[in-house]
Design an enzyme around this catalytic site. Structure first.
Site: not given
Length: 273
Positions: A216, A251
């Protein structure tokens, strides 16, 4: 799979069959490449494969149900011919989720928590499958347009409680609900960090928690790294922290490295008084 009775945390490997995902767009949208990647992730320790046919990166454009189905269903069928691994369909559309479940998927990962499609909860209830309810402020097209919270932890907790109430009201069993705080979805850097620091508060809600920090952008800013693929170590650090907080599902794009972080952190946590 009953996620409420897991003995150990699990890795969910990401398979984006899209041309425009933020980190791996276009890499696995051909069947042979997708199957090779699935086999690699399974060998490296993934227990779930999460397949998505629509990018949810900031400013991404929506993909209609027909095109998503054309992208994901052939690959789900191909995987199912070779493996009985748990398959999650990453979509906000009930039509896509229904086609994916029919093709062999086992669970739904809905980043809108049922807000994008009024029929999603009814589908999950009728099929009696697990569903991930994620928090997001806005849509992928708008979520990073000046997101703001007075108290991000309290506000995300309350929003997730509302999603849980709505899901159960429409017949989804409590044991089929998984929560995701939505790292990077309508969050500032300080919001993401606050959520990561308070993961135990979300675990305390009594539902399995899924953590999705993989590659991210907020970590890239912290590490002064511009390429998402270079954030494997940063992601593994959040995986270890998540395990220590009681998170049960992770995830990730990079299964091997995160499985190592998970295993070591879980061994430490298991040995703690």
């Amino acid at each position: 799979m009953n996620f409420n009775s897991l003995d150990t945390p699990l890795i969910m490997g990401i398979l984006n069959v899209t041309p425009d995902s933020f980190s791996d767009g276009g890499q696995f949208n051909q069947p042979d490449m997708a199957l090779n990647q699935v086999n690699l992730m399974i060998a490296q320790g993934a227990s779930i494969i999460d397949i998505g046919g629509e990018s949810t990166r900031p400013n991404s454009q929506p993909v209609d149900a027909v095109e998503q189905i054309e992208r994901v269903v052939p690959i789900i069928k191909m995987i199912r011919e070779h493996s009985d691994i748990t398959i999650s369909i990453d979509t906000t559309l009930s039509e896509v989720a229904s086609a994916a479940l029919e093709a062999g998927a086992n669970m739904i990962n809905d980043v809108s928590a049922g807000q994008a499609d009024a029929y999603m909860f009814a589908l999950a209830a009728s099929k009696n499958v697990p569903i991930v309810l994620m928090h997001a402020q806005g849509t992928p097209q708008t979520m990073q347009d000046n997101p703001y919270y007075d108290n991000v932890v309290d506000e995300v907790i309350n929003a997730l409680k509302t999603s849980v109430h709505s899901a159960m009201k429409q017949g989804i069993k409590q044991e089929n609900i998984i929560l995701d705080v939505g790292i990077g979805f309508g969050k500032r850097r300080q919001d993401n960090l606050a959520l990561l620091a308070h993961l135990a508060d979300f675990v305390a809600l009594g539902f399995p928690v899924l953590l999705g920090t993989s590659r991210k952008r907020f970590m890239g800013a912290l590490c002064e790294v511009s390429e998402p693929a270079e954030l494997v170590t940063a992601t593994a650090a959040t995986t270890a922290l998540g395990v220590m907080a009681g998170v049960q599902l992770f995830r990730v794009h990079d299964v091997k490295e995160n499985k190592q972080a998970l295993d070591v952190a879980f061994a430490i946590r298991s040995g703690m008084p």
